[in-house]
Design a protein around this motif. Structure first.
Motif, short mmCIF file in Angstrom:
data_model
loop_
_atom_site.label_atom_id
_atom_site.label_comp_id
_atom_site.label_asym_id
_atom_site.label_seq_id
_atom_site.Cartn_x
_atom_site.Cartn_y
_atom_site.Cartn_z
N GLU A 79 0.82 -1.21 0.00
CA GLU A 79 0.00 0.00 0.00
C GLU A 79 0.86 1.26 0.00
OE1 GLU A 79 -0.32 -2.46 2.28
OE2 GLU A 79 -2.20 -3.40 1.68
N GLU A 126 2.43 1.66 -3.42
CA GLU A 126 1.42 2.10 -4.37
C GLU A 126 1.10 3.59 -4.20
OE1 GLU A 126 -3.25 1.27 -5.22
OE2 GLU A 126 -1.99 -0.48 -4.82
N SER A 127 1.11 4.06 -2.95
CA SER A 127 0.80 5.47 -2.71
C SER A 127 1.86 6.40 -3.31
CB SER A 127 0.65 5.75 -1.20
OG SER A 127 1.91 5.79 -0.57
N SER A 177 3.32 5.73 -6.23
CA SER A 177 3.23 5.59 -7.69
C SER A 177 2.06 6.44 -8.19
CB SER A 177 3.02 4.13 -8.07
OG SER A 177 4.09 3.34 -7.63
N THR A 178 2.29 7.73 -8.23
CA THR A 178 1.22 8.65 -8.66
C THR A 178 1.75 9.63 -9.70
OG1 THR A 178 1.75 10.22 -6.90
CG2 THR A 178 0.07 8.56 -6.40
N THR A 200 7.00 6.39 -10.99
CA THR A 200 7.10 5.12 -10.27
C THR A 200 7.44 5.38 -8.81
OG1 THR A 200 9.46 4.85 -10.68
CG2 THR A 200 7.94 3.96 -12.36
N CYS A 201 7.21 4.39 -7.99
CA CYS A 201 7.59 4.46 -6.57
C CYS A 201 9.08 4.75 -6.46
CB CYS A 201 7.23 3.15 -5.87
SG CYS A 201 7.80 3.04 -4.16
N SER A 209 0.74 4.35 4.11
CA SER A 209 -0.19 3.42 3.46
C SER A 209 -1.60 3.71 3.90
CB SER A 209 0.17 1.98 3.78
OG SER A 209 0.19 1.75 5.17
#
Length: 129
Positions: A54, A57-58, A60-61, A65-66, A129
């Protein structure tokens, strides 16, 4: 004679309890340290692999990329000052940051980093997360 043996046992018991607590928190502290070592050495992909799914993913906006985002954050890090564990959750306080972790079957993963206390309100984290 009994007093002497009791006095010997008490310091040993205290030392064991102190050592046991430090040993229990060591894996969480190590996970936080590995995350910061990856960030500091420019290994974004490695840093993201040490985050909860999580949290990764947060980051990767916005088409980034992360791995790119995590290296662009101002994460202060520092040396571990103390750590606490509550079941599958842990908090590691560093000299410049507070890190929150969750325990998974594969070990401790970072779920919050770059966290600042806000009094009675929840911490504000750069990675969460």
């Amino acid at each position: 004679m009994k007093v002497r043996s009791t006095m010997t046992v008490v310091p040993t018991l205290v030392a064991c309890l102190t050592g046991c607590a430090a040993t229990a928190t060591a894996p969480a502290e190590q996970a936080a340290r590995h995350f910061y070592l990856a960030v500091e050495s420019g290994q974004g992909q490695r840093a993201c692999s040490l985050l909860t799914p999580e949290a990764a993913e947060s980051l990767s906006t916005g088409g980034q990329t992360c791995a790119t985002t995590v290296l662009g954050l101002d994460l202060p890090g520092g040396r571990a000052r103390d750590a606490q564990i509550w079941g599958d959750e842990a908090q590691v306080r560093l000299t410049g940051d507070t890190v929150f972790l969750h325990h998974f079957p594969q070990g401790w993963l970072v779920r919050g980093a770059g966290c600042r206390p806000r009094g009675e309100r929840p911490y504000r984290c750069e990675v969460e997360s």
